[in-house]
Design a protein around this motif. Structure first.
Motif, PDB file in Angstrom:
ATOM      1  N   GLU A   1      -0.226  -2.643 -10.907  1.00 39.08           N
ATOM      2  CA  GLU A   1      -0.619  -1.543 -10.035  1.00 39.08           C
ATOM      3  C   GLU A   1      -2.127  -1.338 -10.111  1.00 39.08           C
ATOM      4  O   GLU A   1      -2.742  -1.546 -11.159  1.00 39.08           O
ATOM      5  CB  GLU A   1       0.088  -0.244 -10.435  1.00 39.08           C
ATOM      6  CG  GLU A   1       1.597  -0.282 -10.286  1.00 39.08           C
ATOM      7  CD  GLU A   1       2.225   1.096 -10.431  1.00 39.08           C
ATOM      8  OE1 GLU A   1       1.754   2.027  -9.759  1.00 39.08           O
ATOM      9  OE2 GLU A   1       3.171   1.234 -11.229  1.00 39.08           O
TER      10      GLU A   1
ATOM     11  N   GLU B   1     -10.324  11.569  -5.242  1.00 36.29           N
ATOM     12  CA  GLU B   1      -9.361  10.519  -4.954  1.00 36.29           C
ATOM     13  C   GLU B   1     -10.030   9.428  -4.114  1.00 36.29           C
ATOM     14  O   GLU B   1     -10.630   9.697  -3.079  1.00 36.29           O
ATOM     15  CB  GLU B   1      -8.146  11.109  -4.241  1.00 36.29           C
ATOM     16  CG  GLU B   1      -7.420  12.124  -5.123  1.00 36.29           C
ATOM     17  CD  GLU B   1      -6.000  12.396  -4.666  1.00 36.29           C
ATOM     18  OE1 GLU B   1      -5.700  12.096  -3.503  1.00 36.29           O
ATOM     19  OE2 GLU B   1      -5.216  12.873  -5.482  1.00 36.29           O
TER      20      GLU B   1
ATOM     21  N   GLU C   1       0.857  -1.179   0.000  1.00 37.01           N
ATOM     22  CA  GLU C   1       0.000   0.000   0.000  1.00 37.01           C
ATOM     23  C   GLU C   1       0.898   1.236   0.000  1.00 37.01           C
ATOM     24  O   GLU C   1       1.859   1.306   0.757  1.00 37.01           O
ATOM     25  CB  GLU C   1      -0.900   0.037   1.236  1.00 37.01           C
ATOM     26  CG  GLU C   1      -2.014  -0.980   1.239  1.00 37.01           C
ATOM     27  CD  GLU C   1      -2.938  -0.806   2.442  1.00 37.01           C
ATOM     28  OE1 GLU C   1      -2.817   0.237   3.128  1.00 37.01           O
ATOM     29  OE2 GLU C   1      -3.739  -1.702   2.715  1.00 37.01           O
TER      30      GLU C   1
ATOM     31  N   ASP D   1      -4.619   1.779  -8.903  1.00 38.60           N
ATOM     32  CA  ASP D   1      -4.592   3.131  -8.352  1.00 38.60           C
ATOM     33  C   ASP D   1      -5.884   3.849  -8.715  1.00 38.60           C
ATOM     34  O   ASP D   1      -6.066   4.293  -9.836  1.00 38.60           O
ATOM     35  CB  ASP D   1      -3.377   3.894  -8.890  1.00 38.60           C
ATOM     36  CG  ASP D   1      -3.175   5.226  -8.185  1.00 38.60           C
ATOM     37  OD1 ASP D   1      -4.073   5.633  -7.418  1.00 38.60           O
ATOM     38  OD2 ASP D   1      -2.119   5.844  -8.388  1.00 38.60           O
ATOM     39  N   ASP D   2      -6.783   3.941  -7.749  1.00 40.16           N
ATOM     40  CA  ASP D   2      -8.062   4.610  -7.994  1.00 40.16           C
ATOM     41  C   ASP D   2      -7.951   6.120  -7.855  1.00 40.16           C
ATOM     42  O   ASP D   2      -8.948   6.829  -8.011  1.00 40.16           O
ATOM     43  CB  ASP D   2      -9.119   4.090  -7.010  1.00 40.16           C
ATOM     44  CG  ASP D   2      -9.716   2.773  -7.462  1.00 40.16           C
ATOM     45  OD1 ASP D   2      -9.264   2.243  -8.490  1.00 40.16           O
ATOM     46  OD2 ASP D   2     -10.629   2.264  -6.782  1.00 40.16           O
ATOM     47  N   THR D   3      -6.757   6.630  -7.542  1.00 46.46           N
ATOM     48  CA  THR D   3      -6.598   8.077  -7.427  1.00 46.46           C
ATOM     49  C   THR D   3      -6.304   8.714  -8.782  1.00 46.46           C
ATOM     50  O   THR D   3      -6.286   9.938  -8.896  1.00 46.46           O
ATOM     51  CB  THR D   3      -5.460   8.433  -6.461  1.00 46.46           C
ATOM     52  OG1 THR D   3      -4.201   8.021  -7.033  1.00 46.46           O
ATOM     53  CG2 THR D   3      -5.641   7.744  -5.120  1.00 46.46           C
ATOM     54  N   GLU D   4      -6.048   7.908  -9.797  1.00 48.98           N
ATOM     55  CA  GLU D   4      -5.693   8.452 -11.104  1.00 48.98           C
ATOM     56  C   GLU D   4      -6.929   8.665 -11.975  1.00 48.98           C
ATOM     57  O   GLU D   4      -7.902   7.917 -11.896  1.00 48.98           O
ATOM     58  CB  GLU D   4      -4.738   7.499 -11.831  1.00 48.98           C
ATOM     59  CG  GLU D   4      -3.386   7.354 -11.139  1.00 48.98           C
ATOM     60  CD  GLU D   4      -2.454   6.423 -11.901  1.00 48.98           C
ATOM     61  OE1 GLU D   4      -2.957   5.678 -12.756  1.00 48.98           O
ATOM     62  OE2 GLU D   4      -1.252   6.447 -11.629  1.00 48.98           O
TER      63      GLU D   4
ATOM     64  N   HIS E   1       1.243   9.433  -4.507  1.00 47.18           N
ATOM     65  CA  HIS E   1       0.538  10.572  -5.105  1.00 47.18           C
ATOM     66  C   HIS E   1       0.370  11.721  -4.119  1.00 47.18           C
ATOM     67  O   HIS E   1      -0.113  12.790  -4.489  1.00 47.18           O
ATOM     68  CB  HIS E   1      -0.832  10.122  -5.610  1.00 47.18           C
ATOM     69  CG  HIS E   1      -1.596   9.312  -4.596  1.00 47.18           C
ATOM     70  ND1 HIS E   1      -1.352   7.981  -4.386  1.00 47.18           N
ATOM     71  CD2 HIS E   1      -2.581   9.651  -3.739  1.00 47.18           C
ATOM     72  CE1 HIS E   1      -2.167   7.528  -3.433  1.00 47.18           C
ATOM     73  NE2 HIS E   1      -2.897   8.513  -3.020  1.00 47.18           N
TER      74      HIS E   1
ATOM     75  N   SER F   1      -4.877   5.312  -0.235  1.00 45.00           N
ATOM     76  CA  SER F   1      -3.748   4.525  -0.712  1.00 45.00           C
ATOM     77  C   SER F   1      -4.017   3.908  -2.078  1.00 45.00           C
ATOM     78  O   SER F   1      -5.164   3.683  -2.469  1.00 45.00           O
ATOM     79  CB  SER F   1      -3.440   3.393   0.287  1.00 45.00           C
ATOM     80  OG  SER F   1      -3.031   3.908   1.528  1.00 45.00           O
ATOM     81  N   ALA F   2      -2.922   3.624  -2.800  1.00 46.85           N
ATOM     82  CA  ALA F   2      -2.944   2.811  -4.007  1.00 46.85           C
ATOM     83  C   ALA F   2      -2.170   1.528  -3.706  1.00 46.85           C
ATOM     84  O   ALA F   2      -1.571   1.379  -2.637  1.00 46.85           O
ATOM     85  CB  ALA F   2      -2.315   3.566  -5.174  1.00 46.85           C
TER      86      ALA F   2
ATOM     87  N   THR G   1       1.224   5.809  -0.852  1.00 50.05           N
ATOM     88  CA  THR G   1       0.593   7.108  -1.101  1.00 50.05           C
ATOM     89  C   THR G   1       1.570   8.009  -1.862  1.00 50.05           C
ATOM     90  O   THR G   1       1.756   9.173  -1.527  1.00 50.05           O
ATOM     91  CB  THR G   1       0.155   7.785   0.213  1.00 50.05           C
ATOM     92  OG1 THR G   1       1.310   7.989   1.046  1.00 50.05           O
ATOM     93  CG2 THR G   1      -0.852   6.930   0.951  1.00 50.05           C
TER      94      THR G   1
ATOM     95  N   LYS H   1       0.567  -1.572  -5.166  1.00 47.93           N
ATOM     96  CA  LYS H   1       1.515  -2.160  -6.107  1.00 47.93           C
ATOM     97  C   LYS H   1       1.720  -3.618  -5.739  1.00 47.93           C
ATOM     98  O   LYS H   1       1.679  -3.986  -4.563  1.00 47.93           O
ATOM     99  CB  LYS H   1       2.870  -1.452  -6.039  1.00 47.93           C
ATOM    100  CG  LYS H   1       2.889   0.005  -6.492  1.00 47.93           C
ATOM    101  CD  LYS H   1       4.288   0.587  -6.301  1.00 47.93           C
ATOM    102  CE  LYS H   1       4.359   2.051  -6.697  1.00 47.93           C
ATOM    103  NZ  LYS H   1       4.374   2.242  -8.158  1.00 47.93           N
TER     104      LYS H   1
END
Length: 622
Positions: free
Chosen positions: A214, A224, A188, A216-219, A192, A198-199, A190, A201
């Motif tokens: 990966e 976010e 997990e 990543d739901d923040t992208e 970004h 968290s995203a 962060t 990997k």
């Protein structure tokens, strides 16, 4: 087993009688307690649990096959952070210095040995703040470390070999999990810059580990959304990773296969937040459902998609685990009923020896209109009160801020009820359990948002006749202590006195002195550092409003606290002293709170004495 054949933690026979001269509020603290046992994945008869049976919270080893239990750790300020290796041969536990959370992992044989059985578990790694731990079946350990100088590093520690770094970044991150066969590592992170979301990997472990997948739901969006690693499937060759996501505005589970690049969304028809863990045979999921300050358990069958509710009483399940025999063990309590570890077959699994804590008062649900929507508050009324009030009332504000109060047993609120107080707990904006939008609402106007909600519930409490407006106490610990000091300055006419434990008092100094992971959280909450957004730190700092405080102030603080460091508290106290403002300060030799029962009792007794004195109330302790 039936309730007449309960397993007891530690030594001792039948429960001891309750001392007739000990007030019930002290009995609740002193009564031995046990946590939910963790069991070794490949040796399920070997368990590890936390108990305060000696008067300090420590780790205990439990061999279910023989019934033998032993205390595994013994330190002046207690130990609660520990785990078992998959084969059950070793206990890993985190050793810090007097609660400062900065230390190293130690280990000892599960079966115990002579003196000196503890040894460094990950040789070659210097002391740090912990950032996750995963133990593989081949003896490999993955150890997350956080320091102010390096940010987060994740090390692979092979059995008998030298540690090497698999991941490093300035922003906060942590070990998620290692797959059953030890090939895959989930992290997990962060990177970004948003420490609240968290995203993930996934890397293949080896001498030249590289990230190959990966999530990543923040992208790609304006909002976010966070992810959380819940664990790899417990089966060899199974690459499925259980995660939690917020794509529909609340926490829900999903299954992601990073190797096959397949994502399976589990749409469960349950309101509120939903978490999950694997059943040991990987055919189903144990679902933990949290909604409106209460929780319940379900089994979700992966083949059929069917959802079956397990038998749990109304209240709060604070932890649960599915055993290889198909049973589910859980730690349950309600505001009125003390905690117990039982299973879904109605059996008590683990019980501490000695006296049992007295029951307390049930909780009532109150919904109040606030500037950001309906606010959920939990209210308890004292026994033997005259009618429906008004009562002297304490607003017991939870920490976090990403946490929530629930219908669960707590010795602190019960003590105030014993003394004739009504207790109000507010799940203000910033609290979990009411959707992502509610949790994320406090950004940039940190503290002020929460106080708007607390103020709305305060108004309801007075207008409804519950609370005596001349005897209103604002109280809390950690983030709740921060909101207490901030509230006394921002809402000086609303509160009769304040009780702040381990608080943020001077936000700028706190930022510079606190552990790195909390610096990242503060940058997320306030949108930058004190140098980048000074006006936001000033607006959210209790020190800014200290000269407006009218109510007497009681503060307690741990001198080794890495989360709310002592110097920023001292800065606030100096300002109170310069004004000649009525206050008391208690400093104790520990970190962010204490694991020693007598110390907890002492602190609450000091708070009670301070409140009763300044409110002109009689001590009802008996």
């Amino acid at each position: 087993m039936d309730e007449n054949a309960q397993t007891s933690a530690g030594t001792g026979g039948a429960p001891a009688a309750k001392p007739s001269d000990m007030p019930e509020w002290e009995q609740r603290f002193r009564a031995p307690r046990v946590g939910l046992p963790e069991w070794a994945e490949d040796a399920p008869d070997r368990s590890l649990f936390v108990s305060n049976a000696t008067g300090t919270f420590e780790l205990y080893a439990w061999d279910r096959g023989t019934g033998e239990q032993r205390q595994a750790t013994d330190r002046p300020n207690g130990t609660t952070d520990g785990t078992l290796t998959p084969d059950g041969e070793w206990i890993w536990w985190f050793s810090d210095t007097d609660g400062d959370e900065f230390g190293v992992w130690m280990r000892q044989p599960f079966a115990g040995a002579a003196a000196g059985r503890d040894q460094p578990a990950a040789s070659g790694l210097e002391a740090s703040y912990p950032a996750g731990l995963a133990l593989g079946r081949d003896g490999t350990a993955v150890v997350g470390r956080s320091t102010d100088e390096e940010g987060t590093t994740i090390h692979v520690v092979p059995p008998g070999g030298e540690p090497w770094v698999v991941y490093r970044h300035r922003e906060s991150a942590g070990v998620g999990d290692v797959s059953y066969d030890g090939r895959l590592l989930a992290i997990e992170h962060t990177e970004h810059g948003d420490a609240m979301h968290s995203a993930v990997k996934v890397a293949v472990l080896g001498e030249h580990s590289e990230v190959f997948a990966e999530l990543d739901d923040t992208e790609g969006g304006t909002e976010e959304l966070g992810l959380e690693v819940l664990g790899f499937a417990p089966a060899a060759g199974d690459n499925r990773l259980l995660i939690a996501h917020q794509r529909r505005g609340r926490w829900e589970p999903a299954i992601w296969d990073p190797v096959a690049a397949e994502f399976t969304d589990l749409r469960l028809d349950l309101p509120g937040d939903v978490s999950a863990q694997w059943y040991p045979d990987a055919t189903g999921l144990l679902i933990a459902h949290t909604y409106q300050a209460r929780s319940e358990l379900y089994r979700y069958d992966l083949a059929s998609g069917s959802l079956s509710r397990l038998d749990t009483p109304p209240g709060t399940v604070s932890g649960a685990t599915a055993r290889p025999d198909g049973s589910v063990e859980f730690h349950w309590s309600s505001a009125a009923e003390p905690a117990v570890v039982r299973n879904d077959r109605g059996e008590v699994v683990l019980q501490a020896p000695g006296m049992k804590p007295p029951a307390s008062r049930p909780v009532e649900d109150v919904w109040v209109d606030g500037p950001g929507g309906k606010i959920h508050a939990l209210v308890q009324r004292p026994a033997g009160g005259s009618g429906d009030g008004p009562y002297p009332t304490i607003f017991d504000i939870h920490g976090g801020p990403t946490w929530h109060d629930s219908d669960a047993f707590a010795a602190g609120p019960a003590a105030w009820l014993d003394h004739g107080f009504a207790v109000v707990r507010v799940n203000y904006r910033g609290s979990t359990g009411y959707g992502r939008e509610w949790t994320d609402a406090l950004k940039h106007r940190v503290g002020l948002i929460e106080l708007e909600d607390i103020g709305a519930v305060r108004q309801w409490a007075v207008e409804s006749g519950l609370a005596d407006p001349e005897k209103l106490v604002l109280s809390g610990g950690s983030w709740g202590g921060y909101l207490t000091l901030l509230g006394l300055g921002v809402q000086p006419d609303d509160w009769t006195l304040g009780l702040a434990a381990v608080p943020v008092a001077d936000y700028v100094t706190a930022y510079h002195d606190e552990m790195e992971a909390l610096k990242a959280m503060d940058r997320t909450l306030l949108g930058g550092t004190p140098e980048e957004v000074p006006e936001r730190f000033e607006a959210s700092s209790p020190l800014t409003y200290v000269d407006r405080v009218r109510a007497p102030v009681y503060i307690s603080a741990g001198v080794n606290d890495p989360r709310c460091p002592i110097q920023q508290v001292e800065n606030y106290v100096v300002r109170l002293q310069q004004r000649g403002h009525p206050h008391e300060v208690y400093r104790y030799d520990a970190g962010h709170g204490s694991l020693v029962v007598e110390e907890r009792i002492k602190q609450l007794r000091l708070e009670l004495d301070f409140a009763l004195k300044h409110l002109g109330l009689q001590d009802r302790r008996g």
